[in-house]
Design a protein around this motif. Structure first.
Motif, PDB file in Angstrom:
ATOM      1  N   ALA A  10       1.363  -1.267   0.313  1.00 10.98           N
ATOM      2  CA  ALA A  10      -0.235   0.235  -0.138  1.00 10.98           C
ATOM      3  C   ALA A  10       0.857   1.352   0.015  1.00 10.98           C
ATOM      4  CB  ALA A  10      -1.022   0.030   0.678  1.00 10.98           C
ATOM      5  N   ALA A  11       1.722   1.332   1.304  1.00 12.99           N
ATOM      6  CA  ALA A  11       3.065   2.601   0.616  1.00 12.99           C
ATOM      7  C   ALA A  11       3.219   2.444  -0.615  1.00 12.99           C
ATOM      8  CB  ALA A  11       4.469   1.519   1.218  1.00 12.99           C
ATOM      9  N   ILE A  14       1.077   5.706  -2.591  1.00  9.71           N
ATOM     10  CA  ILE A  14       1.014   7.184  -1.551  1.00  9.71           C
ATOM     11  C   ILE A  14       1.989   7.496  -2.768  1.00  9.71           C
ATOM     12  CG2 ILE A  14       1.573   8.470   0.097  1.00  9.71           C
ATOM     13  CD1 ILE A  14       0.479   6.467   1.874  1.00  9.71           C
ATOM     14  N   GLN A  87       2.003  -0.709   5.471  1.00  7.09           N
ATOM     15  CA  GLN A  87       0.978  -0.129   5.022  1.00  7.09           C
ATOM     16  C   GLN A  87       1.255   1.592   5.842  1.00  7.09           C
ATOM     17  OE1 GLN A  87      -2.003  -1.389   3.746  1.00  7.09           O
ATOM     18  NE2 GLN A  87      -1.126  -3.190   3.466  1.00  7.09           N
ATOM     19  N   LEU A  88       1.523   2.313   4.590  1.00 12.99           N
ATOM     20  CA  LEU A  88       1.018   4.395   4.739  1.00 12.99           C
ATOM     21  C   LEU A  88       0.300   4.760   4.705  1.00 12.99           C
ATOM     22  CD1 LEU A  88       4.398   4.658   2.439  1.00 12.99           C
ATOM     23  CD2 LEU A  88       4.774   4.744   5.626  1.00 12.99           C
ATOM     24  N   SER A  89       0.346   5.831   5.813  1.00 16.30           N
ATOM     25  CA  SER A  89      -1.361   6.659   5.611  1.00 16.30           C
ATOM     26  C   SER A  89      -0.857   7.638   5.929  1.00 16.30           C
ATOM     27  CB  SER A  89      -2.035   5.705   6.512  1.00 16.30           C
ATOM     28  OG  SER A  89      -1.231   6.168   7.718  1.00 16.30           O
ATOM     29  N   ARG A  90      -1.476   8.613   5.425  1.00 16.72           N
ATOM     30  CA  ARG A  90      -0.883  10.414   5.616  1.00 16.72           C
ATOM     31  C   ARG A  90      -2.453  11.355   6.458  1.00 16.72           C
ATOM     32  NH1 ARG A  90       1.927  14.340   1.032  1.00 16.72           N
ATOM     33  NH2 ARG A  90       1.952  15.631   2.418  1.00 16.72           N
ATOM     34  N   ARG A  91      -1.925  12.258   7.020  1.00 18.28           N
ATOM     35  CA  ARG A  91      -2.888  12.498   7.439  1.00 18.28           C
ATOM     36  C   ARG A  91      -2.183  14.177   8.026  1.00 18.28           C
ATOM     37  NH1 ARG A  91      -5.050  10.932  13.356  1.00 18.28           N
ATOM     38  NH2 ARG A  91      -6.812   9.735  11.523  1.00 18.28           N
ATOM     39  N   PHE A  95       2.642  10.804   8.546  1.00 21.28           N
ATOM     40  CA  PHE A  95       2.491  10.072   7.933  1.00 21.28           C
ATOM     41  C   PHE A  95       3.260   8.832   9.170  1.00 21.28           C
ATOM     42  CE2 PHE A  95       4.312  12.284   4.300  1.00 21.28           C
ATOM     43  CZ  PHE A  95       4.175  11.530   3.487  1.00 21.28           C
ATOM     44  N   SER A  96       2.029   7.577   8.957  1.00 20.96           N
ATOM     45  CA  SER A  96       2.093   6.734   9.838  1.00 20.96           C
ATOM     46  C   SER A  96       2.683   5.852   8.881  1.00 20.96           C
ATOM     47  CB  SER A  96       1.061   6.924  10.602  1.00 20.96           C
ATOM     48  OG  SER A  96       0.882   7.207  11.745  1.00 20.96           O
ATOM     49  N   GLU A  98       2.363   1.252   9.397  1.00 22.03           N
ATOM     50  CA  GLU A  98       2.242   0.051  10.218  1.00 22.03           C
ATOM     51  C   GLU A  98       2.865  -1.221   9.851  1.00 22.03           C
ATOM     52  OE1 GLU A  98       0.851   0.260  12.803  1.00 22.03           O
ATOM     53  OE2 GLU A  98      -0.692   2.037  12.599  1.00 22.03           O
TER      54      GLU A  98
END
Length: 277
Positions: A10-11, A14, A87-91, A95-96, A98
């Motif tokens: 998933a990373a 992004i 698993q990368l996420s952005r807010r 970034f985070s 997991e």
């Protein structure tokens, strides 16, 4: 990467917006105005199996490479096969990551649990014991030095490879030169340790044999970079800045080839050396 992590992460999906240009005024009589693209910086929070481990200030490029390299060079996992998923996420600006790791690695991580908060200029922050600052490392199998021709005009070739630095400056780079003398990987970051971690991660994710070529760092060569290089199994580390005495001793002790590439002199091999103990 393991079977579960060999698929696109998933990373990888992004994307980052184009860097913003900032206006400035030159402080002289002409007071000329202009615009410049500046180096990007963001916070990256890393958690392993749901447990927060570190917050690093990084450049928001090749983050999956960084997570893999950070995990390997920090001895949080023994091999890339212990990383099952990222698993990368952005807010907003943060970034985070997991990260799912195997049971053995997670158990070992919990055993050495400590508080760690990183910054772009810090390589040993959060270290609470001398044993962690000066760890026991597995000695490498000695390898021959790279051909001198592969170091020819390397500084100029590095400048050409640093795409992000050409836009904004203020970025360190770590690069990999293959057995043919070609620069095949370049990773950049505001943090010199981060740049090397990104390169280590990229080497593992692409399945390259890192001992066939050599790594180059554009930053000051300090002990923590030696630690990372040895743990990653690199055969040779080339630095554009002179190493410290402790770096040379550790490189010789662990059979890591260490070369300094001065601006106006021939490359200097500090390890191995004819009078090395």
């Amino acid at each position: 990467m393991s079977r579960r992590a060999s698929r696109p992460l998933a990373a990888d999906r992004i994307t980052n917006p184009a860097p913003e240009a900032y206006s400035y005024v030159e402080l002289d009589a002409a007071a000329q105005r202009g615009n410049a693209v500046l180096a990007e910086e963001c916070a990256l929070a890393i958690a392993y199996n749901g447990i927060s481990h570190a917050v690093m200030m990084v450049s928001p490029s090749a983050l999956e490479d960084f997570v893999v390299g950070f995990s390997l060079s920090g001895a949080l996992v023994e091999s890339v096969d212990e990383i099952y998923d990222i698993q990368l996420s952005r807010r907003g600006e943060a970034f985070s990551a997991e990260v799912q790791i195997g049971n053995r690695a997670f158990w070992a991580l919990k055993q050495q649990r400590r508080s760690l908060a990183g910054t772009s200029g810090c390589g040993l922050c959060g270290v609470e014991a001398i044993e962690q600052a000066l760890p026991q490392l597995t000695t490498l199998t000695p390898s021959p030095l790279p051909p001198a021709a592969h170091l020819h005009e390397l500084r100029a070739r590095i400048n050409d490879a640093q795409r992000l630095a050409r836009q904004s400056g203020a970025l360190h780079a770590a690069l990999y030169v293959d057995e043919h003398g070609e620069i095949v990987l370049c990773r950049e970051d505001i943090g010199r340790h981060n740049a090397l971690d990104k390169l280590i991660g990229a080497l593992r994710r692409e399945g390259r044999d890192s001992r066939r070529g050599f790594a180059v760092v554009t930053s000051r060569c300090s002990l923590e970079l030696i630690h990372k290089a040895v743990r990653a199994g690199l055969s040779t580390l080339v630095s554009l800045s002179a190493p410290t005495d402790l770096c040379v001793r550790w490189a010789r002790q662990h059979h890591l080839n260490l070369i300094h590439l001065p601006h106006h002199s021939a490359p200097r091999a500090y390890s191995p050396c004819n009078n090395a103990e």
